[in-house]
Design an enzyme around this catalytic site. Sequence first.
Site, PDB file in Angstrom:
ATOM      1  N   GLU A  75      23.878  20.324  14.478  1.00 39.01           N
ATOM      2  CA  GLU A  75      24.001  20.022  13.050  1.00 39.01           C
ATOM      3  C   GLU A  75      22.813  20.652  12.355  1.00 39.01           C
ATOM      4  O   GLU A  75      21.660  20.288  12.625  1.00 39.01           O
ATOM      5  CB  GLU A  75      24.053  18.529  12.762  1.00 39.01           C
ATOM      6  CG  GLU A  75      24.327  18.284  11.280  1.00 39.01           C
ATOM      7  CD  GLU A  75      24.417  16.834  10.904  1.00 39.01           C
ATOM      8  OE1 GLU A  75      23.525  16.374  10.165  1.00 39.01           O
ATOM      9  OE2 GLU A  75      25.352  16.153  11.352  1.00 39.01           O
TER      10      GLU A  75
ATOM     11  N   CYS B  37      20.049  16.306   5.336  1.00 43.14           N
ATOM     12  CA  CYS B  37      20.869  17.509   5.511  1.00 43.14           C
ATOM     13  C   CYS B  37      22.121  17.488   4.640  1.00 43.14           C
ATOM     14  O   CYS B  37      22.615  18.536   4.240  1.00 43.14           O
ATOM     15  CB  CYS B  37      21.241  17.681   6.982  1.00 43.14           C
ATOM     16  SG  CYS B  37      22.112  16.257   7.688  1.00 43.14           S
TER      17      CYS B  37
END
Length: 543
Positions: free
Chosen positions: A278, A312
């Site tokens: 990720e 994020c």
Amino acid sequence: MSTEQEQTPAPPGPAAARSRPAWVTDESIEQWCTWVRRDATRHGPDSAEPVTALAPFDLAPVAAVPACAAQDVAAAVAGARAARPTWAQARPGRRADVVLAFHDLLLERQDQVLDLIQWETGKARYHAWQEVAQVATIARHYARRARHYLAPRHVRGMVPGLTKVREVRVPKGVVGIISPWNYPLYLGVGDVLPALLAGNAVVSKADSQTTLTMLWTRALMADAGLPADLWQIVTGPGPVVGTALVDAVDFVCFTGSTATGRTVAERAARRLVGASLELGGKNPLIVRADADLAAAAAGTVAAAFANTGQMCIHVERVYVQERIHDAFRTELVRATRALRIGQSYDYAADVGSLTSAAQLAAVEAHVDGAVAKGATVLVGGRARPDLGPLCYEPTVLEGVTDDMAVCGEETFGPVISLCAYGTDEEALGLANRGTYGLSASIWSKDTRAAGRMAARIRAGSVNINDGAAAAAGSIEAGMGGMGDSGLGRRHGAEGIRKYTESQTVATQRLLPLGPTKPGESGVRSFVRRANGQLALLRKLGVR
């Protein structure tokens, strides 16, 4: 770069954070550090310098934590590999019991880890609590659902009725997890739990900024009954410790920057080892003309400035339909200006500190560079050393253009840019600009139209009438990125199955799958019978 009005500082509260939490002693830190896996035979020039982070609240040293070298990582993986068979052979219920016990202890002792998260990251306490809530949800979900996700699957065999076939899930072995500093509990532990429940051992590289949070959690898992060697912790610089970890484990789970993620993926690929990544994002939010403006503004603020923008999936680009642009801008500026900025071990602040001087410098460079090239600061736009050495005001920019770094590069701080659009097609084109594809948001009263738009956005998650939390918090659904935002998914079925291999077990009964007599005549006889069976299966519509 001045603003019309200063944003609201949080009141100092009864527990203003200017030092380590009162309950943390040198003895407790020393005890947590015993969970760092180091080769006891190493000494002298081979010893690595201890890791010492700086507390964002006051830039004072947190604690000296032992650093590992490459041979320590090898020893940790070997220890985990030796411990794994007993754990893998334990009944699934036994593994679930440990994770559920951890769930209960985490909620019971959450004030301790909230203090540690704040001490190491500087985030507001509510955002630290979100980590606790997310990890508790993950623990409960996978403890209850792991057996279902990993259950053997019976499939049709080569000869129906005579060939019995099962697909089973077997653990990868030793999983290496490299997690970042911005969510030390959620990203540091949330991936560990499904890996353990799938029957693996784990070796985690703790980020140097947030090592104590990881070590405290490892001690809590021991209290919950997890065997000592099953989850190992290594510490130290990424180029040394992270590289050695990727070179030794059977699967890698990495969360971090896209640049480092590429390096991890390349290194794992050379060993034919799988990796889940990720990575970064430059996440868009679209406000359609029919949106509830007050709700959309509040949702934008929550998604943009949570964790001081160091997330994020946080929103960095806001696209607003031109007919409502001015009205929405007013709502957004008002909601942003109302945020309370501060540092305290309580819930007095809405927005905390950035975590490091490097993050502050990056945010200042993006904002100052944009202003120098003509962007306008609608609110925020400056550091607040009067509130804390790394505090920065939540900032809304307008007039951002392609030649500004803030336009396409991930800022990873409390900064968003506001832009008007005309049609849905134009909004989709703007949202899909760039190479990232992690998260997106659409605000509209027409949820069907928003759903049709969502299907055309390149993003692993799209939230409708929510900024980011709805998808991320829905643990039964996968979470991850497209494009430069990564590979694989956490959460849901894939979030645990990725830590296993699919194995096919086929059992043949009564008749062999081949000629029963040697020689040409035997083979011809078998082929005639097999052709007849194939034709019959086709006629019967058997798939």
